[in-house]
Write an enzyme that holds these catalytic residues in place. Sequence first.
Site, PDB file in Angstrom:
ATOM      1  N   ASP A 194      14.934 -10.774  60.345  1.00  0.00           N
ATOM      2  CA  ASP A 194      14.341 -12.049  59.929  1.00  0.00           C
ATOM      3  C   ASP A 194      13.306 -11.769  58.841  1.00  0.00           C
ATOM      4  O   ASP A 194      13.413 -10.775  58.110  1.00  0.00           O
ATOM      5  CB  ASP A 194      13.686 -12.706  61.153  1.00  0.00           C
ATOM      6  CG  ASP A 194      13.656 -14.213  61.077  1.00  0.00           C
ATOM      7  OD1 ASP A 194      14.421 -14.856  61.814  1.00  0.00           O
ATOM      8  OD2 ASP A 194      12.872 -14.753  60.268  1.00  0.00           O
ATOM      9  N   HIS A 227       8.452 -17.486  59.926  1.00  0.00           N
ATOM     10  CA  HIS A 227       9.739 -17.670  60.611  1.00  0.00           C
ATOM     11  C   HIS A 227       9.993 -16.593  61.666  1.00  0.00           C
ATOM     12  O   HIS A 227      10.374 -16.893  62.805  1.00  0.00           O
ATOM     13  CB  HIS A 227      10.869 -17.679  59.584  1.00  0.00           C
ATOM     14  CG  HIS A 227      12.172 -18.188  60.115  1.00  0.00           C
ATOM     15  ND1 HIS A 227      13.116 -17.362  60.668  1.00  0.00           N
ATOM     16  CD2 HIS A 227      12.681 -19.448  60.189  1.00  0.00           C
ATOM     17  CE1 HIS A 227      14.174 -18.077  61.043  1.00  0.00           C
ATOM     18  NE2 HIS A 227      13.935 -19.348  60.763  1.00  0.00           N
ATOM     19  N   SER A 376      17.733 -22.055  63.911  1.00  0.00           N
ATOM     20  CA  SER A 376      17.080 -20.747  64.107  1.00  0.00           C
ATOM     21  C   SER A 376      16.377 -20.692  65.452  1.00  0.00           C
ATOM     22  O   SER A 376      16.417 -19.680  66.157  1.00  0.00           O
ATOM     23  CB  SER A 376      16.058 -20.490  62.994  1.00  0.00           C
ATOM     24  OG  SER A 376      16.685 -20.261  61.765  1.00  0.00           O
TER      25      SER A 376
END
Length: 434
Positions: A194, A227, A376
């Site tokens: 990620d 994220h 996600s």
Amino acid sequence: MKRLLAVIAACLLVPALAGCAPTRALAGESPSSTPPAGGVAAMDSGRDIVLAVANPLEPASTHAGSNLLGYTPAANYSSGQRAASALADIEKAYGVRTITGWPIKALGLYCVVMQPPPGVDRDALIARLAADARVQLAQPLQDYTVYGDADNGQAEGRRYNDPYTDLQRGFVETRAAVAHTVTQGDGVHVAVVDTGADMSHPDLRDHVRDAGDAVDGDAASYNGDRHGTEVAGIIAAEGDNHQGMVGMAPKARISVYKACWYPEPDKGARCNSFTLAKALAAVNDTDARVVNLSLGGPADPLLGKLLAQLLERGRIVVAALPPGGGTGGFPDNAPGVLVVRSSDTAAAAPGVLSAPGKDILTTQPGGGYDFSSGSSMAAAHVSGILALLLSISPRLDAAKARDILLRTSSVTHGMLEVDAAAAVVALGAERRNP
């Protein structure tokens, strides 16, 4: 004696149900037979009396207003004239006041809860009422409690002291706390490819096993990435640390490999074939059983080869469904990859898993917490559940895991979602009965 016991049980059961059941009329009763709003709240078990009088199945006809307990059409079984007259006479003779009443058709009775007059000894009054020929039953109102869980019949889950647990929509809807009574993902290694993640976050710092940076080697940038921090928190945030939230698998260990970065502030993160290839190659050198890829793009020969190698070595790869809903790119096009979408009322494509992905509370850089949405987040929930399953059955493969998660999914708020508790139970049953 048996009839008296039946009367007592019936009279006691009905007020207890009136306090917790939906306010709807039962078959054969009129709506007016339901205790009035606030009636149960007005009762006092240290003061009040349960009393029953005869209520024939075919009461004498009455005129509107003549029934002291309320007029109802003759077609409905409620209080007849005989019961109304008896109760009116009893109220006058003993100075008691009726709080609420209800008919018991099977026993031909009308039960009421009555309040004795001030200063009157209740036991003495009950003895006098019991000797009255008009009274079928007289006894104290008593409190009872049910011997069950307080979550609508579902199993009791593990209790956490983390203050935001009840705000975690995905954690609650997938019944993770119930699954945690069996497993918390102990010893399972999850790799997250990620952006970077805040490795010093109070809910993450004790769960990070390894970290890699295929982008720029900038530690400050790595720890400030949003994220990856969000995904890592959903999977393995610390439990019972009086801090923030709880991960789906709070005893799992995670490794975060940075392959994506933010080209501009407040814009989405991006990756490329090079950075992703470096990260996947690093994961291949570890013993991670779950690989979370909450990202996607076009098909890529190099990445396809690395992904195939991960799958051949028994890793379970979890991918997020692209926003458009189509598959065919990396990593969702590889056979064996578990593709996850954010829960929706529309049916998912065959083989695609659904998990909570909207307004998900999770960790943020700088030790904070905030809500985030997208597939996600849904993929991270599934990666966490896989860690729970693998801690029970370390040899579990991707095909079996997908099968268990699909067939144990349940409808929550009109949407089909994976169910961590049901999946753990199903896997346990298969292990006991192979």
